[in-house]
Scaffold this motif. Structure first.
Motif, mmCIF file in Angstrom:
data_model
loop_
_atom_site.group_PDB
_atom_site.id
_atom_site.type_symbol
_atom_site.label_atom_id
_atom_site.label_comp_id
_atom_site.label_asym_id
_atom_site.label_seq_id
_atom_site.Cartn_x
_atom_site.Cartn_y
_atom_site.Cartn_z
ATOM 1 N N TRP A 150 0.747 -1.226 0.001
ATOM 2 C CA TRP A 150 -0.047 0.046 -0.052
ATOM 3 C C TRP A 150 0.908 1.182 0.022
ATOM 4 C CZ3 TRP A 150 -3.414 -2.700 4.105
ATOM 5 C CH2 TRP A 150 -4.262 -3.470 3.630
ATOM 6 N N ALA A 154 0.854 3.782 -3.054
ATOM 7 C CA ALA A 154 0.537 5.092 -2.777
ATOM 8 C C ALA A 154 1.523 6.264 -2.795
ATOM 9 C CB ALA A 154 -0.019 5.223 -1.246
ATOM 10 N N VAL A 166 -4.665 2.856 -4.760
ATOM 11 C CA VAL A 166 -4.612 1.860 -3.732
ATOM 12 C C VAL A 166 -5.908 0.961 -3.802
ATOM 13 C CG1 VAL A 166 -4.919 1.947 -1.208
ATOM 14 C CG2 VAL A 166 -3.578 3.905 -2.262
ATOM 15 N N THR A 170 -5.276 -3.116 -3.915
ATOM 16 C CA THR A 170 -6.393 -3.807 -2.885
ATOM 17 C C THR A 170 -6.993 -4.911 -3.661
ATOM 18 O OG1 THR A 170 -6.357 -1.985 -1.433
ATOM 19 C CG2 THR A 170 -7.857 -3.749 -1.014
ATOM 20 N N CYS A 309 -13.300 -3.229 -4.897
ATOM 21 C CA CYS A 309 -12.297 -2.510 -4.444
ATOM 22 C C CYS A 309 -11.702 -1.778 -5.218
ATOM 23 C CB CYS A 309 -11.092 -3.665 -4.214
ATOM 24 S SG CYS A 309 -11.216 -4.618 -2.730
ATOM 25 N N ALA A 365 -11.253 -1.532 0.767
ATOM 26 C CA ALA A 365 -10.301 -0.748 0.044
ATOM 27 C C ALA A 365 -10.146 0.508 0.559
ATOM 28 C CB ALA A 365 -10.662 -0.530 -1.394
ATOM 29 N N PRO A 368 -6.855 1.075 3.788
ATOM 30 C CA PRO A 368 -5.456 1.431 3.268
ATOM 31 C C PRO A 368 -5.666 3.115 2.568
ATOM 32 C CG PRO A 368 -6.136 0.062 1.686
ATOM 33 C CD PRO A 368 -7.166 -0.250 2.866
ATOM 34 N N VAL A 372 -2.719 4.824 4.929
ATOM 35 C CA VAL A 372 -1.541 5.569 4.602
ATOM 36 C C VAL A 372 -1.411 7.105 4.687
ATOM 37 C CG1 VAL A 372 -0.152 5.894 2.253
ATOM 38 C CG2 VAL A 372 -1.287 3.641 2.581
ATOM 39 N N TYR A 388 -1.920 -1.736 11.560
ATOM 40 C CA TYR A 388 -2.826 -2.746 10.968
ATOM 41 C C TYR A 388 -2.395 -4.151 11.319
ATOM 42 C CZ TYR A 388 -3.934 -5.717 6.800
ATOM 43 O OH TYR A 388 -4.479 -6.361 5.889
#
Length: 443
Positions: A150, A154, A166, A170, A309, A365, A368, A372, A388
């Motif tokens: 991720w 990202a 992202v 995912t 996602c 989805a 993250p 992030v 996480y």
């Protein structure tokens, strides 16, 4: 929740406004690697019923064998925090790419070994102990893989494609579940139950090990993220290392972000572990649905999850993360209740309703996408990995055991558990990321 890009360090150059050829290559290779690695991690659960007979005494009660099999499954989650923290620590200090490649190697080897392990009938109690050891190693690897993937993606994608990037990654990771489901369908369709119990259960693990080693090779073509390169060039990482460990910074300055990401991870674990991973076995054990039909319906649900996602990530760029979370978790609450209360139904209704709830599982989805953003670049990998993985170890690891015991009293336990966590997801969507303690706004 704001829809700004992942914050760079002050004065850092922003990514280009569109996906370049290198961005597409990065996203594609990262998603493919995530698919193969997550396949390695989850294929275990699709063959839990077979493994329970292969690695435990035949005279043990079926529910106890099942409980111990899921206990070993849970061990993979419990080892995630340690592996995730160690891999993330060096990812923040030495670079995202190196740890991104290492994690998949650490997954591939134990998966291959599981496919070659002798059973309880051959070596007795050593068989489940070796299986446990391999699951612990797998958990340590996946603990670094998912947060690393991720962060890696990202920090590559441009601001207005952040959610889509992202979300697509995912989807690639959840595609590993789809691949596992399809392989399980193929094995159970092509081989008789006796053949599966005899030797065919080994095939998906051996394939997974080979897939993983191929992915290790492919990741050598990836480039380090621009954000990490900027940090390294300005010696911010060296200063952070001299001052203290990234984890100390996280625990002192970003506790609120950890709680938010941990809460959202609990919701994510309920959606993935219960709806996608446990439900095929639940359909067979509780409702007497044939294994082939249960796995086929699961494959449809996982396909709609993968599509969900991508759509949820795209929608975050268009209408905002908070709105997508409220709609997505609300849909998960409604569809999961309708699905579990409508069982067993007809084959057509099973596939349709399972596919619908699978689509709304795609709201994961947003976890993250929020996670992030919640940490600054210098400690981002460590912060996301710590929050996480610790949450997933606690909640994801205990969920199979809790549900196995809960199902002894109430066949609708999955509906209540998923529904309650969906409500929590909607509440967490209301948390303002721009408040003190978060770094969601642009640096």
């Amino acid at each position: 929740m704001p829809t700004t890009s992942v914050p760079l360090s002050a004065g850092a150059l922003a990514p280009s406004p569109s996906l370049s050829r290198q961005d597409v290559q990065t996203l594609g290779l990262s998603a493919l690697g995530g698919t193969l690695e997550f396949y390695d991690f989850v294929i275990y659960v699709f063959f839990a019923a077979v493994l329970s007979h292969q690695f435990f005494p035949v005279d043990m009660p079926d529910w106890l064998r099942q409980l111990q099999t899921f206990g070993i499954f849970a061990a993979g989650y419990l080892s995630r925090p340690l592996g995730g923290i160690v891999i993330a620590h060096f990812g923040d200090l030495l670079g995202r790419k190196r740890m991104f490649t290492l994690s998949i190697f650490l997954m591939a080897v134990p998966t291959l070994v599981i496919g070659l392990l002798p059973t309880y009938a051959s070596i007795g109690v050593a068989a489940p102990l070796l299986l446990l050891a391999m699951r612990v190693l797998q958990g340590a690897a996946i603990g670094g893989e998912m947060p690393g993937a991720w962060v890696f993606v990202a920090e590559h994608v441009p601001p207005h494609r952040y959610g889509l990037g992202v979300g697509t990654l995912t989807a690639g990771i959840t595609g590993g579940i789809l691949l596992g489901s399809l392989v399980a369908v193929g094995i159970n369709t092509h081989y008789s139950p006796a053949d599966v119990a005899d030797f065919a259960w080994r095939i998906p693990f051996i394939l997974g090990g080979v897939f993983g080693l191929v992915s290790v090779y492919l990741r050598r073509f990836l480039h380090e993220t621009p954000v990490f390169q900027q940090l390294a060039q300005r010696r911010l990482i060296a200063k952070e290392q001299a001052r203290e460990l990234p984890l100390k910074t996280i625990l002192r300055e970003h506790r609120a972000a950890c709680l938010l990401v941990g809460g959202l991870t609990w919701v994510l674990s309920a959606a993935i572990v219960v709806v996608v991973l446990i439900t095929p076995n639940y359909l067979q054990k509780v409702h007497g649905i044939a294994p082939a039909l249960a796995l086929e319906a699961n494959a449809v649900a996982t396909l709609t999850l993968t599509l969900g996602c991508v759509l949820m990530g795209w929608a975050c760029d268009r209408i905002g993360t908070r709105a997508v979370m409220l709609i997505g978790f609300g849909g998960l609450l409604l569809t999961s209740y309708l699905f579990y209360t409508g069982l067993p139904g007809t084959p057509a209704s099973l596939v349709w309703s399972y596919g619908l709830v699978g689509f709304f599982v795609g709201v994961i989805a947003t976890v993250p996408i929020v996670g992030v953003r919640a940490f600054p670049a210098a400690v981002r990998f460590t912060g996301l990995s710590f929050a996480y993985n610790l949450s997933y170890a606690i909640f994801g690891g205990m969920t199979p055991i809790v549900l196995t015991l809960w199902l002894q009293k109430d066949p609708l336990a999955p509906a209540y558990y998923v529904g309650g966590l969906a409500v929590l997801g909607m509440l967490l969507a209301l948390v303002p990321l721009s408040s003190r303690g978060f770094v969601a706004r642009k640096a």
